[in-house]
Design a protein around this motif. Structure first.
Motif, PDB file in Angstrom:
ATOM      1  N   THR A 193       0.830  -1.206   0.000  1.00  0.00           N
ATOM      2  CA  THR A 193       0.000   0.000   0.000  1.00  0.00           C
ATOM      3  C   THR A 193       0.862   1.252   0.000  1.00  0.00           C
ATOM      4  N   CYS A 194       1.889   1.250   0.829  1.00  0.00           N
ATOM      5  CA  CYS A 194       2.786   2.400   0.940  1.00  0.00           C
ATOM      6  C   CYS A 194       3.476   2.701  -0.395  1.00  0.00           C
ATOM      7  N   LEU A 201       1.075   3.921  -3.168  1.00  0.00           N
ATOM      8  CA  LEU A 201       0.726   5.327  -2.953  1.00  0.00           C
ATOM      9  C   LEU A 201       1.887   6.252  -3.317  1.00  0.00           C
ATOM     10  N   ALA A 202       3.104   5.889  -2.932  1.00  0.00           N
ATOM     11  CA  ALA A 202       4.278   6.706  -3.273  1.00  0.00           C
ATOM     12  C   ALA A 202       4.472   6.765  -4.780  1.00  0.00           C
ATOM     13  N   SER A 220       1.319  10.138  -4.064  1.00  0.00           N
ATOM     14  CA  SER A 220       0.398  10.484  -2.990  1.00  0.00           C
ATOM     15  C   SER A 220       1.150  10.674  -1.675  1.00  0.00           C
ATOM     16  N   ASN A 255       1.200   8.151   1.439  1.00  0.00           N
ATOM     17  CA  ASN A 255       2.081   7.007   1.602  1.00  0.00           C
ATOM     18  C   ASN A 255       2.827   7.074   2.931  1.00  0.00           C
TER      19      ASN A 255
END
Length: 194
Positions: free
Chosen positions: A14-15, A18-19, A23, A26
């Protein structure tokens, strides 16, 4: 596979997704991911990776601030409250590579002598230093971070196979796919000065 592997995998994926999608959220997931990794590495007796987590948390805090409080000359053309993507110079790239090699070799030697329980001290240290460099480059929103992350993913895959963590090896393969996608996305942002 256990619950800690699964939680770490979900938070990590997920992190980085997002990065890779630029985003700033993250970082919030990254705080949880750092805590999960601390316990995962403690369980697997990977000392260098375990010791990385407090430093990783500090870099995450720095990146969170840097991405959301850019200097005027570093602001994105699309959002003046966001940091734009930039690249390292060739000299900076060479220094980053040289630093990884020297620090990993010296740290591996020290770790091998001080913590003989670590099953793969040089690989563990190489991974640790690569992660620090990749994470710092991410915090500074450097396009080059995705190349560093892809190298990390290959080393992680190898390390996880060596310690018998096949689930996490599979997760590393997913990180590699995300790295390729994110590399292209950030190149587009770099060209737009976004």
């Amino acid at each position: 596979m256990n619950w800690l592997d699964l939680i770490s995998a979900v938070l990590g994926l997920t992190c980085v997704v997002l990065a890779g999608r630029n985003s700033k959220y993250n970082f919030w997931v990254g705080y949880l991911y750092t805590a999960a990794l601390f316990f995962l590495f403690l369980k697997n007796n990977l000392v260098a990776c375990l010791l990385l987590q407090p430093v990783s948390l500090g870099i995450n805090i720095l990146g969170h601030y840097r991405w959301t409080h850019p200097k005027e000359e570093d602001r994105s053309s699309e959002d003046d409250k966001s940091l734009k993507v930039t690249m390292l110079s060739w000299t900076e790239r060479a220094l980053a590579i040289l630093s990884v090699v020297i620090i990993a070799a010296l740290w591996g030697l020290l770790l091998d002598r001080l913590f003989p329980a670590d099953p793969h001290p040089y690989l563990d240290c190489c991974l640790t230093v690569l992660i620090l460099v990749a994470q710092f480059l991410s915090a500074m929103k450097k396009w080059d971070c995705w190349i560093a992350w892809m190298v990390v993913n290959v080393v992680q895959f190898t390390l996880y196979i060596c310690v018998g963590s096949y689930f996490m090896a599979g997760v590393s393969a997913l990180y590699l796919v995300n790295g390729i996608i994110s590399l292209r996305k950030w190149m587009s942002l770099y060209r737009k000065k976004a």
